[in-house]
Design a protein around this motif. Structure first.
Motif, mmCIF file in Angstrom:
data_model
loop_
_atom_site.group_PDB
_atom_site.id
_atom_site.type_symbol
_atom_site.label_atom_id
_atom_site.label_comp_id
_atom_site.label_asym_id
_atom_site.label_seq_id
_atom_site.Cartn_x
_atom_site.Cartn_y
_atom_site.Cartn_z
ATOM 1 N N ALA A 13 19.859 17.939 3.079
ATOM 2 C CA ALA A 13 19.712 16.709 3.851
ATOM 3 C C ALA A 13 18.712 15.802 3.153
ATOM 4 C CB ALA A 13 19.228 17.031 5.263
ATOM 5 N N PRO A 14 19.002 14.502 3.072
ATOM 6 C CA PRO A 14 18.067 13.577 2.417
ATOM 7 C C PRO A 14 16.768 13.487 3.214
ATOM 8 C CG PRO A 14 19.826 12.348 3.489
ATOM 9 C CD PRO A 14 20.176 13.811 3.612
ATOM 10 N N LYS A 15 15.658 13.308 2.456
ATOM 11 C CA LYS A 15 14.353 13.192 3.111
ATOM 12 C C LYS A 15 14.274 11.858 3.814
ATOM 13 C CE LYS A 15 11.831 16.151 -0.018
ATOM 14 N NZ LYS A 15 10.693 16.262 -0.918
ATOM 15 N N LYS A 16 13.663 11.873 4.969
ATOM 16 C CA LYS A 16 13.495 10.641 5.727
ATOM 17 C C LYS A 16 12.317 9.862 5.162
ATOM 18 C CE LYS A 16 15.364 12.169 10.110
ATOM 19 N NZ LYS A 16 15.088 12.322 11.535
ATOM 20 N N ALA A 17 12.418 8.567 5.187
ATOM 21 C CA ALA A 17 11.318 7.703 4.748
ATOM 22 C C ALA A 17 10.192 7.811 5.768
ATOM 23 C CB ALA A 17 11.795 6.265 4.637
ATOM 24 N N PRO A 18 8.939 7.739 5.299
ATOM 25 C CA PRO A 18 7.829 7.834 6.248
ATOM 26 C C PRO A 18 7.832 6.648 7.197
ATOM 27 C CG PRO A 18 7.026 7.272 4.064
ATOM 28 C CD PRO A 18 8.492 7.573 3.946
ATOM 29 N N GLY A 19 7.387 6.885 8.411
ATOM 30 C CA GLY A 19 7.305 5.819 9.398
ATOM 31 C C GLY A 19 6.187 4.845 9.053
ATOM 32 N N ARG A 20 6.089 3.775 9.830
ATOM 33 C CA ARG A 20 5.070 2.751 9.571
ATOM 34 C C ARG A 20 3.658 3.295 9.672
ATOM 35 N NH1 ARG A 20 6.440 -3.174 10.752
ATOM 36 N NH2 ARG A 20 8.625 -3.196 10.187
ATOM 37 N N ALA A 21 3.417 4.179 10.606
ATOM 38 C CA ALA A 21 2.072 4.740 10.764
ATOM 39 C C ALA A 21 1.668 5.508 9.507
ATOM 40 C CB ALA A 21 2.004 5.639 11.986
ATOM 41 N N ALA A 22 2.617 6.253 8.937
ATOM 42 C CA ALA A 22 2.313 7.016 7.725
ATOM 43 C C ALA A 22 2.069 6.083 6.551
ATOM 44 C CB ALA A 22 3.455 7.980 7.410
ATOM 45 N N LEU A 23 2.793 4.975 6.493
ATOM 46 C CA LEU A 23 2.594 4.021 5.396
ATOM 47 C C LEU A 23 1.218 3.374 5.461
ATOM 48 C CD1 LEU A 23 6.066 2.260 5.156
ATOM 49 C CD2 LEU A 23 5.056 3.864 3.541
ATOM 50 N N LYS A 24 0.724 3.102 6.650
ATOM 51 C CA LYS A 24 -0.586 2.472 6.787
ATOM 52 C C LYS A 24 -1.694 3.396 6.308
ATOM 53 C CE LYS A 24 0.515 -0.705 10.510
ATOM 54 N NZ LYS A 24 0.304 -1.038 11.913
ATOM 55 N N THR A 25 -1.573 4.684 6.591
ATOM 56 C CA THR A 25 -2.625 5.605 6.194
ATOM 57 C C THR A 25 -2.524 5.986 4.732
ATOM 58 O OG1 THR A 25 -1.308 7.495 6.915
ATOM 59 C CG2 THR A 25 -2.865 6.575 8.509
ATOM 60 N N ALA A 26 -1.342 5.872 4.142
ATOM 61 C CA ALA A 26 -1.155 6.251 2.750
ATOM 62 C C ALA A 26 -1.138 5.038 1.830
ATOM 63 C CB ALA A 26 0.133 7.051 2.597
ATOM 64 N N ALA A 27 -1.684 3.920 2.289
ATOM 65 C CA ALA A 27 -1.678 2.700 1.482
ATOM 66 C C ALA A 27 -2.519 2.893 0.230
ATOM 67 C CB ALA A 27 -2.222 1.530 2.301
ATOM 68 N N ALA A 28 -2.177 2.159 -0.800
ATOM 69 C CA ALA A 28 -2.921 2.214 -2.058
ATOM 70 C C ALA A 28 -4.343 1.731 -1.809
ATOM 71 C CB ALA A 28 -2.243 1.339 -3.101
ATOM 72 N N PRO A 29 -5.318 2.323 -2.510
ATOM 73 C CA PRO A 29 -6.703 1.888 -2.315
ATOM 74 C C PRO A 29 -6.861 0.427 -2.728
ATOM 75 C CG PRO A 29 -6.530 3.383 -4.189
ATOM 76 C CD PRO A 29 -5.186 3.343 -3.521
ATOM 77 N N THR A 30 -7.740 -0.266 -2.039
ATOM 78 C CA THR A 30 -7.954 -1.671 -2.372
ATOM 79 C C THR A 30 -8.765 -1.779 -3.643
ATOM 80 O OG1 THR A 30 -9.929 -1.731 -0.998
ATOM 81 C CG2 THR A 30 -7.878 -2.414 0.039
ATOM 82 N N ARG A 31 -8.467 -2.790 -4.420
ATOM 83 C CA ARG A 31 -9.214 -3.018 -5.660
ATOM 84 C C ARG A 31 -10.570 -3.592 -5.314
ATOM 85 N NH1 ARG A 31 -5.706 -5.971 -10.072
ATOM 86 N NH2 ARG A 31 -7.430 -7.336 -9.695
ATOM 87 N N SER A 32 -11.535 -3.210 -6.087
ATOM 88 C CA SER A 32 -12.893 -3.666 -5.852
ATOM 89 C C SER A 32 -13.416 -4.346 -7.112
ATOM 90 C CB SER A 32 -13.768 -2.457 -5.506
ATOM 91 O OG SER A 32 -15.105 -2.846 -5.399
ATOM 92 N N TRP A 33 -14.102 -5.468 -6.939
ATOM 93 C CA TRP A 33 -14.724 -6.139 -8.075
ATOM 94 C C TRP A 33 -15.942 -6.900 -7.572
ATOM 95 C CZ3 TRP A 33 -15.087 -11.461 -8.205
ATOM 96 C CH2 TRP A 33 -14.283 -12.155 -7.303
ATOM 97 N N THR A 34 -16.815 -7.220 -8.494
ATOM 98 C CA THR A 34 -18.024 -7.972 -8.148
ATOM 99 C C THR A 34 -18.248 -9.054 -9.202
ATOM 100 O OG1 THR A 34 -19.443 -6.475 -9.382
ATOM 101 C CG2 THR A 34 -19.098 -5.957 -7.064
ATOM 102 N N PHE A 35 -19.136 -9.973 -8.905
ATOM 103 C CA PHE A 35 -19.414 -11.067 -9.828
ATOM 104 C C PHE A 35 -20.349 -10.661 -10.962
ATOM 105 C CE2 PHE A 35 -17.939 -13.572 -6.224
ATOM 106 C CZ PHE A 35 -17.079 -14.441 -6.867
#
Length: 118
Positions: A13-35
């Motif tokens: 059986a094909p794997k189900k895509a993660p729900g929206r809640a799972a996508l929010k917690t597994a989001a890519a880390p935000t990029r950080s930069w400073t001046f």
């Protein structure tokens, strides 16, 4: 009678895509930069006049002690800092007359940068 083996032709059986809640917690880390670069941070902390060790600077800035040592060596080699021994510790003095390194800022001195950011 010879036994024959049959290979299963059933597909998994094909794997189900993660729900929206799972996508929010597994989001890519935000990029950080400073001046300011780490070189600027080391220079500014040394300019405050406290006699700090490389370890103390590394904790303040949030980089490794080895990175601080490399940056201090860069700043000394290019004449932005002068190193002297005071007992068993190194003491660093800023040369405020040195011009900024980038051609767009070369008309300004390190002393002006320190004054603006202090």
């Amino acid at each position: 009678m010879a036994a024959t083996t049959r290979k299963s032709t059933a597909k998994a059986a094909p794997k189900k895509a993660p729900g929206r809640a799972a996508l929010k917690t597994a989001a890519a880390p935000t990029r950080s930069w400073t001046f300011l670069t780490n070189h600027a941070r080391v220079l500014l902390n040394v300019a405050h006049g406290e006699s700090l060790t490389a370890r103390e600077l590394s904790v303040m800035i949030g980089i490794t002690e080895r990175s601080v040592q490399t940056i201090l060596a860069d700043l000394i080699a290019d004449g932005y800092l002068k190193k002297s021994k005071v007992g068993r510790r190194n003491h660093y003095t800023v040369n405020p007359e040195r011009p900024m390194r980038h051609p767009l800022e070369a008309a300004h001195s390190i002393g002006e940068l320190i004054a603006a950011l202090s």
